[in-house]
Design a protein around this motif. Structure first.
Motif, PDB file in Angstrom:
ATOM      1  N   GLY A 198       0.806  -1.208   0.000  1.00 48.22           N
ATOM      2  CA  GLY A 198       0.000   0.000   0.000  1.00 48.22           C
ATOM      3  C   GLY A 198       0.844   1.264   0.000  1.00 48.22           C
ATOM      4  N   LEU A 199       1.902   1.289   0.807  1.00 45.72           N
ATOM      5  CA  LEU A 199       2.774   2.467   0.868  1.00 45.72           C
ATOM      6  C   LEU A 199       3.529   2.674  -0.441  1.00 45.72           C
ATOM      7  CD1 LEU A 199       4.163   2.084   4.488  1.00 45.72           C
ATOM      8  CD2 LEU A 199       2.619   3.870   3.678  1.00 45.72           C
ATOM      9  N   PHE A 200       3.947   1.585  -1.071  1.00 48.53           N
ATOM     10  CA  PHE A 200       4.657   1.709  -2.347  1.00 48.53           C
ATOM     11  C   PHE A 200       3.768   2.361  -3.404  1.00 48.53           C
ATOM     12  CE2 PHE A 200       5.631  -0.011  -6.569  1.00 48.53           C
ATOM     13  CZ  PHE A 200       6.934   0.451  -6.721  1.00 48.53           C
ATOM     14  N   PHE A 201       2.541   1.883  -3.519  1.00 52.65           N
ATOM     15  CA  PHE A 201       1.638   2.446  -4.527  1.00 52.65           C
ATOM     16  C   PHE A 201       1.152   3.839  -4.150  1.00 52.65           C
ATOM     17  CE2 PHE A 201       1.603  -1.843  -6.157  1.00 52.65           C
ATOM     18  CZ  PHE A 201       1.472  -1.635  -7.528  1.00 52.65           C
ATOM     19  N   SER A 202       1.172   4.152  -2.875  1.00 55.75           N
ATOM     20  CA  SER A 202       0.889   5.529  -2.466  1.00 55.75           C
ATOM     21  C   SER A 202       1.957   6.480  -3.010  1.00 55.75           C
ATOM     22  CB  SER A 202       0.826   5.619  -0.935  1.00 55.75           C
ATOM     23  OG  SER A 202       0.569   6.944  -0.516  1.00 55.75           O
ATOM     24  N   CYS A 203       3.213   6.037  -2.976  1.00 56.27           N
ATOM     25  CA  CYS A 203       4.310   6.834  -3.550  1.00 56.27           C
ATOM     26  C   CYS A 203       4.149   6.964  -5.064  1.00 56.27           C
ATOM     27  CB  CYS A 203       5.656   6.187  -3.230  1.00 56.27           C
ATOM     28  SG  CYS A 203       6.054   6.119  -1.478  1.00 56.27           S
ATOM     29  N   VAL A 204       3.770   5.863  -5.716  1.00 51.91           N
ATOM     30  CA  VAL A 204       3.546   5.894  -7.164  1.00 51.91           C
ATOM     31  C   VAL A 204       2.441   6.891  -7.509  1.00 51.91           C
ATOM     32  CG1 VAL A 204       2.756   4.543  -9.152  1.00 51.91           C
ATOM     33  CG2 VAL A 204       4.372   3.541  -7.520  1.00 51.91           C
ATOM     34  N   ASN A 205       1.378   6.870  -6.702  1.00 53.20           N
ATOM     35  CA  ASN A 205       0.250   7.786  -6.893  1.00 53.20           C
ATOM     36  C   ASN A 205       0.707   9.245  -6.886  1.00 53.20           C
ATOM     37  OD1 ASN A 205      -1.831   9.571  -5.187  1.00 53.20           O
ATOM     38  ND2 ASN A 205      -3.009   8.163  -6.461  1.00 53.20           N
ATOM     39  N   LEU A 206       1.498   9.616  -5.869  1.00 54.10           N
ATOM     40  CA  LEU A 206       1.958  11.000  -5.749  1.00 54.10           C
ATOM     41  C   LEU A 206       2.945  11.355  -6.857  1.00 54.10           C
ATOM     42  CD1 LEU A 206       2.424  11.366  -1.879  1.00 54.10           C
ATOM     43  CD2 LEU A 206       0.446  11.927  -3.286  1.00 54.10           C
ATOM     44  N   PHE A 207       3.788  10.411  -7.230  1.00 57.71           N
ATOM     45  CA  PHE A 207       4.763  10.671  -8.293  1.00 57.71           C
ATOM     46  C   PHE A 207       4.056  10.977  -9.613  1.00 57.71           C
ATOM     47  CE2 PHE A 207       7.468   9.027 -11.775  1.00 57.71           C
ATOM     48  CZ  PHE A 207       8.538   9.906 -11.639  1.00 57.71           C
ATOM     49  N   LEU A 208       3.009  10.217  -9.925  1.00 60.13           N
ATOM     50  CA  LEU A 208       2.265  10.456 -11.161  1.00 60.13           C
ATOM     51  C   LEU A 208       1.591  11.824 -11.147  1.00 60.13           C
ATOM     52  CD1 LEU A 208       0.652   6.951 -11.824  1.00 60.13           C
ATOM     53  CD2 LEU A 208       2.476   8.059 -13.121  1.00 60.13           C
ATOM     54  N   TYR A 209       1.024  12.204 -10.000  1.00 65.49           N
ATOM     55  CA  TYR A 209       0.435  13.543  -9.892  1.00 65.49           C
ATOM     56  C   TYR A 209       1.490  14.615 -10.170  1.00 65.49           C
ATOM     57  CZ  TYR A 209      -4.077  12.121  -7.862  1.00 65.49           C
ATOM     58  OH  TYR A 209      -5.329  11.600  -7.650  1.00 65.49           O
ATOM     59  N   SER A 210       2.683  14.426  -9.616  1.00 68.56           N
ATOM     60  CA  SER A 210       3.700  15.483  -9.680  1.00 68.56           C
ATOM     61  C   SER A 210       4.201  15.732 -11.100  1.00 68.56           C
ATOM     62  CB  SER A 210       4.887  15.132  -8.764  1.00 68.56           C
ATOM     63  OG  SER A 210       5.652  14.060  -9.288  1.00 68.56           O
ATOM     64  N   ILE A 211       4.172  14.712 -11.947  1.00 64.99           N
ATOM     65  CA  ILE A 211       4.695  14.872 -13.319  1.00 64.99           C
ATOM     66  C   ILE A 211       3.577  14.915 -14.352  1.00 64.99           C
ATOM     67  CG2 ILE A 211       6.890  13.761 -12.731  1.00 64.99           C
ATOM     68  CD1 ILE A 211       5.843  11.249 -14.188  1.00 64.99           C
ATOM     69  N   ALA A 212       2.348  15.130 -13.903  1.00 67.90           N
ATOM     70  CA  ALA A 212       1.205  15.129 -14.824  1.00 67.90           C
ATOM     71  C   ALA A 212       1.462  16.070 -15.997  1.00 67.90           C
ATOM     72  CB  ALA A 212      -0.062  15.527 -14.082  1.00 67.90           C
ATOM     73  N   TRP A 213       1.417  15.542 -17.225  1.00 68.03           N
ATOM     74  CA  TRP A 213       1.685  16.336 -18.423  1.00 68.03           C
ATOM     75  C   TRP A 213       0.403  16.669 -19.194  1.00 68.03           C
ATOM     76  CZ3 TRP A 213       3.018  11.311 -17.459  1.00 68.03           C
ATOM     77  CH2 TRP A 213       2.377  10.321 -18.229  1.00 68.03           C
ATOM     78  N   SER A 214      -0.712  16.087 -18.729  1.00 67.07           N
ATOM     79  CA  SER A 214      -1.992  16.364 -19.368  1.00 67.07           C
ATOM     80  C   SER A 214      -3.094  16.233 -18.325  1.00 67.07           C
ATOM     81  CB  SER A 214      -2.229  15.381 -20.526  1.00 67.07           C
ATOM     82  OG  SER A 214      -3.487  15.605 -21.112  1.00 67.07           O
ATOM     83  N   ARG A 253      11.402  25.058 -13.743  1.00 59.15           N
ATOM     84  CA  ARG A 253      10.035  24.733 -14.144  1.00 59.15           C
ATOM     85  C   ARG A 253       9.660  23.322 -13.715  1.00 59.15           C
ATOM     86  NH1 ARG A 253       4.965  26.456 -15.064  1.00 59.15           N
ATOM     87  NH2 ARG A 253       3.891  25.123 -16.568  1.00 59.15           N
ATOM     88  N   PHE A 254       8.932  23.213 -12.613  1.00 56.97           N
ATOM     89  CA  PHE A 254       8.445  21.928 -12.114  1.00 56.97           C
ATOM     90  C   PHE A 254       7.261  22.223 -11.181  1.00 56.97           C
ATOM     91  CE2 PHE A 254      10.006  17.539 -10.364  1.00 56.97           C
ATOM     92  CZ  PHE A 254       8.734  17.036 -10.563  1.00 56.97           C
ATOM     93  N   PRO A 255       6.070  22.512 -11.720  1.00 56.67           N
ATOM     94  CA  PRO A 255       4.918  22.903 -10.885  1.00 56.67           C
ATOM     95  C   PRO A 255       4.549  21.872  -9.825  1.00 56.67           C
ATOM     96  CG  PRO A 255       4.465  23.309 -13.207  1.00 56.67           C
ATOM     97  CD  PRO A 255       5.739  22.534 -13.159  1.00 56.67           C
ATOM     98  N   GLY A 256       4.807  20.593 -10.114  1.00 52.31           N
ATOM     99  CA  GLY A 256       4.453  19.546  -9.152  1.00 52.31           C
ATOM    100  C   GLY A 256       5.584  19.147  -8.229  1.00 52.31           C
ATOM    101  N   PHE A 257       6.584  20.031  -8.062  1.00 55.61           N
ATOM    102  CA  PHE A 257       7.762  19.664  -7.267  1.00 55.61           C
ATOM    103  C   PHE A 257       7.408  19.364  -5.809  1.00 55.61           C
ATOM    104  CE2 PHE A 257      11.555  20.821  -4.723  1.00 55.61           C
ATOM    105  CZ  PHE A 257      12.438  19.885  -5.229  1.00 55.61           C
ATOM    106  N   SER A 258       6.478  20.130  -5.237  1.00 53.34           N
ATOM    107  CA  SER A 258       6.110  19.886  -3.837  1.00 53.34           C
ATOM    108  C   SER A 258       5.457  18.519  -3.673  1.00 53.34           C
ATOM    109  CB  SER A 258       5.167  20.987  -3.331  1.00 53.34           C
ATOM    110  OG  SER A 258       3.972  21.018  -4.086  1.00 53.34           O
ATOM    111  N   ILE A 259       4.674  18.090  -4.664  1.00 54.26           N
ATOM    112  CA  ILE A 259       4.050  16.765  -4.603  1.00 54.26           C
ATOM    113  C   ILE A 259       5.104  15.682  -4.796  1.00 54.26           C
ATOM    114  CG2 ILE A 259       2.280  15.286  -5.625  1.00 54.26           C
ATOM    115  CD1 ILE A 259       0.813  17.808  -6.488  1.00 54.26           C
ATOM    116  N   PHE A 260       6.107  15.954  -5.615  1.00 57.77           N
ATOM    117  CA  PHE A 260       7.226  15.024  -5.781  1.00 57.77           C
ATOM    118  C   PHE A 260       7.955  14.830  -4.443  1.00 57.77           C
ATOM    119  CE2 PHE A 260      11.678  14.077  -6.713  1.00 57.77           C
ATOM    120  CZ  PHE A 260      11.562  13.014  -7.597  1.00 57.77           C
ATOM    121  N   CYS A 261       8.163  15.911  -3.696  1.00 51.86           N
ATOM    122  CA  CYS A 261       8.806  15.822  -2.375  1.00 51.86           C
ATOM    123  C   CYS A 261       7.928  15.050  -1.397  1.00 51.86           C
ATOM    124  CB  CYS A 261       9.099  17.214  -1.839  1.00 51.86           C
ATOM    125  SG  CYS A 261      10.354  18.115  -2.786  1.00 51.86           S
ATOM    126  N   ALA A 262       6.602  15.219  -1.505  1.00 56.22           N
ATOM    127  CA  ALA A 262       5.681  14.449  -0.658  1.00 56.22           C
ATOM    128  C   ALA A 262       5.807  12.959  -0.950  1.00 56.22           C
ATOM    129  CB  ALA A 262       4.245  14.922  -0.889  1.00 56.22           C
TER     130      ALA A 262
END
Length: 440
Positions: free
Chosen positions: A311-327, A398-407
């Motif tokens: 669960g924790l691993f996929f939680s990290c994957v979830n946040l990583f995808l949000y942080s790099i959202a390109w569309s 330029r990295f609007p989702g950087f704070s989510i990447f740190c999360a």
């Protein structure tokens, strides 16, 4: 057994009604905040800072209050302590149900901050303790998962109703739902402490808090948890300490992402109330299906320790995808990972509950909730400035989702710690200190 099952059914309905009312206003809050503070704009640093400050203050209050609430619920019962937060949380919603101008928004902001210092997380904490009172260790993780699934179902229903209601009607329905949840709880929910260990009915009714108050005040104050009590609880077992560390870092990541995500999506993809609701509905449906259908099957099969790590691993994957959202479709795809990410917290709470004696369940859950509240203080202070900076034109790169990447990185620390968790033999006895209730 039938009485306990009936009590759990009423608890599930209470949690559903309460969460439904609380969750349905979430998609609208961002738009109301932005229109009150920065009308006509999609990016507003002041709104981000105000939300972060509010979250930090609420976390600071919860840090002090949650162990007290858990300890008092061990003494006086879960039902009595549930009454307080469920009553107080009606008032902030009633303000925005009446009007949503700038003045009323600030009145809501101040009142909700003050009330949430006392009540944030308390209903969930007490519901977990209620389940631990009535469910044996072998079934506890599944029931914790069902409880979280009920909350996820309420999340879906609340956000779905928001999709079809006006903003004013949303807050009116939410305030009414809070009242109904309180009345239902008071009328139908039995006190779990009576069923569990025979604590006097006199000590579990609301009147007991008022009766002979002067004579009891000093004794009650002496039983309230101190910092030393919390440290002692953390020293109870290595596994419980590991659970506390995981709770802290996973909450830092979760709260940091939550504080940033809506403002990030609004600035990056111009999301509004309806799109926020759609995204939350996907999250909620995924979590509901997962916890009500998959978790009761997977937990006994592979063990809650492994399920926690997954669960924790996929939680990290979830946040990583949000942080790099390109569309604009990427956040919707990322939300689907909630099917697996949602496993983490019920497994963690179940692991922690098995390390503590049956008379200390409220104190244990309150301790973990207090640690999560400390994370609620730290996370907004770190992530709100980071979000405001990287959404502004003065960002260093330029990295609007950087704070989510740190999360996501904070969540990864929790994942690494979870790999080392090893559960011990469940504790089935009470300590002398907690087995006795306050004398009349």
């Amino acid at each position: 057994m039938e009485k306990k099952s009936l009590g759990l059914s009423h608890l599930f309905m209470t949690v559903f009604l309460y969460c439904f009312s609380g969750f349905m206003v979430i998609p609208a809050i961002t738009d109301i905040t932005m229109s009150a503070i920065c009308p006509g704009k999609d990016e507003c640093s002041l709104a981000i800072y105000l939300s972060g400050i509010q979250q930090a203050i609420m976390g600071l209050g919860s840090l002090a209050i949650m162990p007290v609430v858990g300890n008092l619920s061990d003494k006086y019962g879960r039902k009595v302590m549930l009454t307080v937060p469920m009553t107080l949380n009606i008032f902030p919603l009633a303000i925005l149900a009446y009007r949503r101008t700038k003045e009323f928004f600030y009145a809501y902001y101040v009142l909700r901050t003050l009330i949430s210092m006392v009540t944030e997380g308390s209903v969930h904490c007490l519901a977990l303790a209620y389940v631990a009172d009535n469910v044996p260790e072998s079934r506890r993780v599944s029931i914790f998962g069902i409880l979280s699934g009920i909350a996820s179902c309420a999340f879906v229903c609340g956000n779905l109703s928001t999709r079809f209601l006006s903003t004013s009607a949303t807050f009116q329905v939410a305030a009414g739902g809070m009242v109904i949840s309180l009345l239902y709880m008071r009328m139908f929910l039995p006190e779990s402490m009576k069923m569990k260990n025979g604590i006097s009915a006199k000590a579990t009714e609301t009147d007991s808090l008022l009766e002979n108050a002067p004579k009891k005040t000093l004794k009650v104050l002496k039983t309230l948890p101190s910092l030393h009590d919390t440290i002692s609880m953390l020293r109870t077992s290595t596994t419980f300490s590991q659970a506390a560390i995981i709770s802290f870092f996973s909450t830092v990541g979760e709260v940091g992402a939550h504080a940033s995500l809506m403002y990030y999506l609004k600035a990056q993809f111009h999301f509004d109330k309806d799109q926020f609701a759609d995204l939350m509905i996907i999250n909620g449906i995924a979590g509901t299906v997962s916890q009500l259908m998959l978790m009761p099957i997977l937990a006994p099969a592979i063990g809650e320790e492994k399920l926690l790590s997954v669960g924790l691993f996929f939680s990290c994957v979830n946040l990583f995808l949000y942080s790099i959202a390109w569309s604009s479709w990427v956040p919707y795809a990322a939300a689907l990972t909630s099917v697996v990410a949602i496993f983490a917290m019920p497994c963690l709470r179940s692991i922690a509950s098995k390390e503590i004696g049956p008379c200390d369940q409220g104190k244990a859950q309150g301790c973990l909730t207090g640690i999560c509240s400390f994370a609620n203080v730290v996370s907004p202070l770190a992530f709100s400035p980071l979000t405001a900076l990287f959404l502004s034109e003065s960002a260093p790169f330029r990295f609007p989702g950087f704070s989510i990447f740190c999360a996501a990185f904070a969540g990864m620390i929790a994942f690494v710690q979870s790999i080392m968790v090893r559960t011990a033999q469940p504790v089935t006895y009470c300590t002398d200190e907690t087995s006795n209730s306050v004398e009349p």
